[in-house]
Scaffold this motif. Sequence first.
Motif, PDB file in Angstrom:
ATOM      1  N   LEU A  48       0.813  -1.212   0.000  1.00 20.08           N
ATOM      2  CA  LEU A  48       0.000   0.000   0.000  1.00 20.08           C
ATOM      3  C   LEU A  48       0.849   1.267   0.000  1.00 20.08           C
ATOM      4  O   LEU A  48       0.386   2.326  -0.426  1.00 20.08           O
ATOM      5  N   THR A  49       2.085   1.180   0.457  1.00 24.45           N
ATOM      6  CA  THR A  49       2.953   2.354   0.423  1.00 24.45           C
ATOM      7  C   THR A  49       3.388   2.673  -1.002  1.00 24.45           C
ATOM      8  O   THR A  49       3.887   3.763  -1.277  1.00 24.45           O
ATOM      9  N   ALA A  50       3.193   1.717  -1.914  1.00 20.17           N
ATOM     10  CA  ALA A  50       3.534   1.925  -3.320  1.00 20.17           C
ATOM     11  C   ALA A  50       2.290   1.991  -4.200  1.00 20.17           C
ATOM     12  O   ALA A  50       2.383   1.884  -5.417  1.00 20.17           O
ATOM     13  N   TRP A  51       1.124   2.161  -3.562  1.00 16.40           N
ATOM     14  CA  TRP A  51      -0.144   2.213  -4.289  1.00 16.40           C
ATOM     15  C   TRP A  51      -0.139   3.417  -5.221  1.00 16.40           C
ATOM     16  O   TRP A  51      -0.066   4.571  -4.784  1.00 16.40           O
ATOM     17  N   GLN A 156      -1.937  -7.639   3.007  1.00 14.39           N
ATOM     18  CA  GLN A 156      -1.569  -6.238   3.189  1.00 14.39           C
ATOM     19  C   GLN A 156      -2.665  -5.548   3.985  1.00 14.39           C
ATOM     20  O   GLN A 156      -3.856  -5.805   3.771  1.00 14.39           O
ATOM     21  N   ALA A 157      -2.273  -4.664   4.892  1.00 16.58           N
ATOM     22  CA  ALA A 157      -3.251  -3.982   5.739  1.00 16.58           C
ATOM     23  C   ALA A 157      -2.830  -2.547   5.988  1.00 16.58           C
ATOM     24  O   ALA A 157      -1.670  -2.267   6.307  1.00 16.58           O
ATOM     25  N   GLY A 158      -3.778  -1.634   5.843  1.00 18.09           N
ATOM     26  CA  GLY A 158      -3.538  -0.214   6.039  1.00 18.09           C
ATOM     27  C   GLY A 158      -4.397   0.570   5.084  1.00 18.09           C
ATOM     28  O   GLY A 158      -5.482   0.123   4.712  1.00 18.09           O
ATOM     29  N   THR A 163      -2.921   8.987  -3.704  1.00 22.68           N
ATOM     30  CA  THR A 163      -2.114  10.068  -4.268  1.00 22.68           C
ATOM     31  C   THR A 163      -0.697   9.624  -4.592  1.00 22.68           C
ATOM     32  O   THR A 163       0.045  10.342  -5.248  1.00 22.68           O
ATOM     33  N   GLY A 164      -0.335   8.443  -4.106  1.00 21.83           N
ATOM     34  CA  GLY A 164       1.035   7.971  -4.289  1.00 21.83           C
ATOM     35  C   GLY A 164       1.988   8.511  -3.246  1.00 21.83           C
ATOM     36  O   GLY A 164       3.176   8.168  -3.239  1.00 21.83           O
ATOM     37  N   TYR A 168      -0.453   4.518   5.044  1.00 19.17           N
ATOM     38  CA  TYR A 168      -0.006   3.942   6.310  1.00 19.17           C
ATOM     39  C   TYR A 168      -0.336   2.460   6.311  1.00 19.17           C
ATOM     40  O   TYR A 168      -1.367   2.047   5.771  1.00 19.17           O
ATOM     41  N   GLU A 169       0.536   1.662   6.921  1.00 19.26           N
ATOM     42  CA  GLU A 169       0.321   0.230   7.011  1.00 19.26           C
ATOM     43  C   GLU A 169       0.495  -0.232   8.455  1.00 19.26           C
ATOM     44  O   GLU A 169       1.151   0.432   9.265  1.00 19.26           O
ATOM     45  N   THR A 170      -0.078  -1.391   8.744  1.00 20.04           N
ATOM     46  CA  THR A 170       0.183  -2.032  10.026  1.00 20.04           C
ATOM     47  C   THR A 170       1.622  -2.534  10.028  1.00 20.04           C
ATOM     48  O   THR A 170       2.254  -2.661   8.972  1.00 20.04           O
TER      49      THR A 170
END
Length: 205
Positions: A48-51, A156-158, A163-164, A168-170
């Motif tokens: 998700l940090t690279a979404w 994956q969780a968060g 916006t790229g 935030y993730e667990t």
Amino acid sequence: DSILAQSFSTAFGGSLSLFGTAYTSVYVSANGYVSFGTGENMYGGIDLTAWSKAYPIISAFMTDINPSATTTTTSTGGTSTGTHKVYFRQDASGFMVTYDDVAPFGTPTVKDATTQGDAFQIKLTRNVVNGKTYNVIELVYENISWADGGTTSIPQAGWSAGTGTTSYETTWSGNASASLTAESTTNMVRNGVWRWVLDATTSQL
């Protein structure tokens, strides 16, 4: 990999302002997450940090889930009922999705010694404090007994604002073995609950 669009008929007064955009509905995925503006049918966990997609996503346990399967048993120690289904509920206080003892699509490669299903929730609520409105994202974990759907998917969780840049993730997101401890992790004081409070106007934490 079913997706269901659900309008905010009673929640948030019919419209949720999230990350600078007003949404009148949410897309609920069988695979452990919700998205806004666009339905998503992914079954493999994506960092998700690279979404990089241009719409928000909130994930409690993005992996390959099969709600029609009955290969898992009822989890113990909580309120889950062993239906293996995905439910959603809304009222004036917000919108909630419940994954009730769901089963993996295939044979999981990482699991505990039981046959119990995974039980978790995504909660979206709105709070007003001293005249200021806040959106609250909560990921709630009652039981995690298996970590992947028998594919290469890693849970994956968060959340990501789409916006790229803001996500935030667990602590265990992207780590299959560590995800089995989800109900004993937190970013607050209550184990099994991850909570983020966002300014409804600026979307700042």
